[in-house]
Design a protein around this motif. Structure first.
Motif, short mmCIF file in Angstrom:
data_model
loop_
_atom_site.label_atom_id
_atom_site.label_comp_id
_atom_site.label_asym_id
_atom_site.label_seq_id
_atom_site.Cartn_x
_atom_site.Cartn_y
_atom_site.Cartn_z
N ILE A 70 -34.39 -13.19 -27.88
CA ILE A 70 -34.55 -11.96 -28.56
C ILE A 70 -34.98 -10.94 -27.76
O ILE A 70 -33.08 -9.88 -27.92
CB ILE A 70 -35.43 -11.64 -30.03
CG1 ILE A 70 -35.52 -12.62 -31.10
CG2 ILE A 70 -35.36 -10.44 -30.46
CD1 ILE A 70 -36.07 -13.14 -32.32
N LEU A 71 -34.88 -11.06 -27.13
CA LEU A 71 -35.17 -10.19 -26.01
C LEU A 71 -34.02 -9.55 -25.16
O LEU A 71 -33.25 -8.34 -24.37
CB LEU A 71 -36.49 -9.84 -24.93
CG LEU A 71 -37.79 -9.70 -26.36
CD1 LEU A 71 -39.61 -10.22 -25.17
CD2 LEU A 71 -38.47 -8.52 -26.55
N ALA A 72 -33.41 -11.22 -24.60
CA ALA A 72 -32.58 -10.58 -24.19
C ALA A 72 -31.38 -10.27 -24.77
O ALA A 72 -30.49 -9.53 -24.19
CB ALA A 72 -32.42 -12.70 -23.94
N ALA A 73 -31.42 -10.77 -25.71
CA ALA A 73 -29.84 -10.17 -26.44
C ALA A 73 -29.86 -8.36 -26.66
O ALA A 73 -29.17 -7.98 -26.87
CB ALA A 73 -29.75 -10.78 -27.84
N LEU A 74 -31.35 -8.05 -26.69
CA LEU A 74 -31.50 -7.05 -26.85
C LEU A 74 -31.48 -6.30 -25.75
O LEU A 74 -30.54 -4.77 -25.85
CB LEU A 74 -33.19 -6.14 -27.93
CG LEU A 74 -32.74 -7.01 -28.87
CD1 LEU A 74 -34.85 -6.68 -29.07
CD2 LEU A 74 -32.69 -6.26 -29.86
N ILE A 75 -31.13 -6.83 -24.71
CA ILE A 75 -31.14 -6.00 -23.49
C ILE A 75 -29.71 -5.86 -23.21
O ILE A 75 -29.54 -4.68 -22.65
CB ILE A 75 -31.60 -7.18 -22.25
CG1 ILE A 75 -33.10 -6.74 -22.19
CG2 ILE A 75 -31.20 -6.93 -21.20
CD1 ILE A 75 -34.60 -8.12 -21.73
N VAL A 76 -28.96 -7.12 -23.51
CA VAL A 76 -28.01 -6.97 -23.39
C VAL A 76 -26.81 -5.97 -24.56
O VAL A 76 -26.48 -5.40 -24.17
CB VAL A 76 -27.35 -8.33 -24.17
CG1 VAL A 76 -25.74 -7.76 -24.08
CG2 VAL A 76 -27.32 -9.21 -22.65
N ALA A 77 -27.52 -5.34 -25.04
CA ALA A 77 -27.08 -4.54 -26.41
C ALA A 77 -27.88 -3.25 -25.86
O ALA A 77 -26.51 -2.36 -26.04
CB ALA A 77 -27.90 -4.84 -27.86
N ALA A 78 -28.58 -2.75 -24.84
CA ALA A 78 -28.83 -2.19 -24.45
C ALA A 78 -27.45 -1.60 -23.47
O ALA A 78 -27.57 -0.22 -23.36
CB ALA A 78 -30.17 -2.41 -24.58
N VAL A 79 -27.79 -2.25 -22.57
CA VAL A 79 -26.59 -1.94 -21.46
C VAL A 79 -24.99 -1.72 -22.29
O VAL A 79 -24.79 -0.97 -22.02
CB VAL A 79 -26.46 -2.82 -20.80
CG1 VAL A 79 -25.43 -3.18 -19.79
CG2 VAL A 79 -27.86 -3.50 -19.94
N ALA A 80 -25.06 -1.81 -23.12
CA ALA A 80 -23.93 -1.66 -24.12
C ALA A 80 -23.39 -0.40 -24.07
O ALA A 80 -22.46 -0.13 -24.38
CB ALA A 80 -23.61 -3.22 -25.10
N THR A 81 -25.28 0.14 -25.25
CA THR A 81 -24.98 0.91 -25.77
C THR A 81 -25.40 2.47 -25.20
O THR A 81 -25.92 3.14 -25.81
CB THR A 81 -25.26 0.43 -26.77
OG1 THR A 81 -27.25 0.76 -26.52
CG2 THR A 81 -24.85 -0.14 -27.62
#
Length: 238
Positions: A194-205
Motif C-alpha cells: 500500500i505504501l509503495a503504491a501511494l509513493i508511485v501515486a505521489a510521484v505521478a501527482t
C-alpha cells in the motif's frame, strides 16, 4: 533516510513472497536469520531493505555528488562508495549484535526490537518529510525533471501490478497454511505494498501546479492570439 524507507516498502513486497514461492529458502536454524517476521529474518528487513540503501546513497552523495565534481571524481567516488558500504553495514549492525549478547542469546527478541526500532525511525522521518516535500513541490514555480518522474511512474506501477498478481495467485496457499510452504507475513507485505503504491501515486501527482495545465494554457494562448490578430482591411470594389 527517505531512500531507505522507500526501498524497504518495495523490497518487502518481494522479500515476503520469495520464500513461499521457493525462490530462496531461509535457514531458521541459523543465528543471523533469527528473530524473524514469519519466514523473513528481521536482519533482512533491517540491513538489506532499509539500512543498506541508506548507507549506499549517503556515501555516493558524500563521495561522488559534490557540486562541480569531475567525471573521474564521480566514477571514483561511486566505486569507493560500493566498496565501503559492506564495511559501514558491519558497524551499523553492531547495536543489534550487542543487544543479543547482553540478552545472552543471539536469537532473543532484544535484537529484533533494536532493529525494528531503527526501521520505525526511518518510517517516522520519511512519512514526515515525503508529504511535506510533495506539498512543497506542488507549490513550486520551477519545472521538475519529467524524465525521472516518468521512469518512476512506469517502473513503479509495473512493479506493483506484477507483484499484485503474484500475491493474488499465492493467496489460496497462504490462507490454507500449507505446511510445505514457508510464507512471509501477508500483513507486513500488504502494508508495504500500500505504501509503495501511494509513493508511485505521489510521484505521478507531484508535478508543480503551475505546470499542470501548461499544454492547455499554451493552446489557449495561441487561440487567443489568433482571435486578437487584426484582420486585413479590404477596400470594397469600385
Amino acid at each position: 533516510m527517505c531512500v531507505g524507507f522507500v526501498h524497504q516498502c518495495f523490497y518487502e513486497v518481494f522479500d515476503h513472497l520469495g520464500p513461499h514461492n521457493a525462490w530462496w529458502v531461509w535457514n531458521p536454524d541459523s543465528d543471523p536469520n533469527q528473530p524473524s517476521i514469519a519466514a523473513v529474518p528481521i536482519n533482512s528487513i533491517y540491513l538489506f531493505a532499509t539500512l543498506g540503501p541508506f548507507v549506499l546513497t549517503w556515501l555516493v552523495k558524500t563521495l561522488a555528488c559534490n557540486a562541480g565534481a569531475s567525471s573521474s571524481r564521480i566514477v571514483g567516488g561511486t566505486v569507493l562508495a560500493g566498496l565501503l558500504t559492506p564495511l559501514v553495514l558491519v558497524v551499523a549492525s553492531a547495536p543489534s549484535a550487542v543487544a543479543g549478547m547482553l540478552a545472552g542469546d543471539a536469537k532473543t527478541t532484544a535484537q529484533g526490537i533494536v532493529m525494528m526500532t531503527v526501521v520505525a525511525v526511518f518510517a517516522v522521518v520519511a512519512l514526515t518529510v515525503l508529504p511535506a516535500e510533495w506539498r512543497r513541490n506542488r507549490t513550486s514555480g520551477t519545472a521538475d525533471d519529467r524524465s525521472s518522474r516518468n521512469f518512476v511512474m512506469l517502473g513503479g506501477s509495473t512493479f506493483c501490478a506484477v507483484f499484485l498478481g503474484l500475491w493474488i495467485a499465492a493467496l489460496p496457499d497462504l490462507l490454507t497454511n500449507d505446511a510445505t510452504r514457508h510464507p512471509g507475513s501477508v500483513l507486513y507485505a500488504g502494508v508495504c505494498f500500500i505504501l509503495a503504491a501511494l509513493i508511485v501515486a505521489a510521484v505521478a501527482t507531484g508535478t508543480p501546479r503551475a505546470f499542470d495545465r501548461e499544454p492547455q494554457s499554451a493552446s489557449t494562448s495561441s487561440a487567443d492570439d489568433a482571435q486578437e490578430k487584426p484582420q486585413p482591411h479590404v477596400e470594397p470594389a469600385g
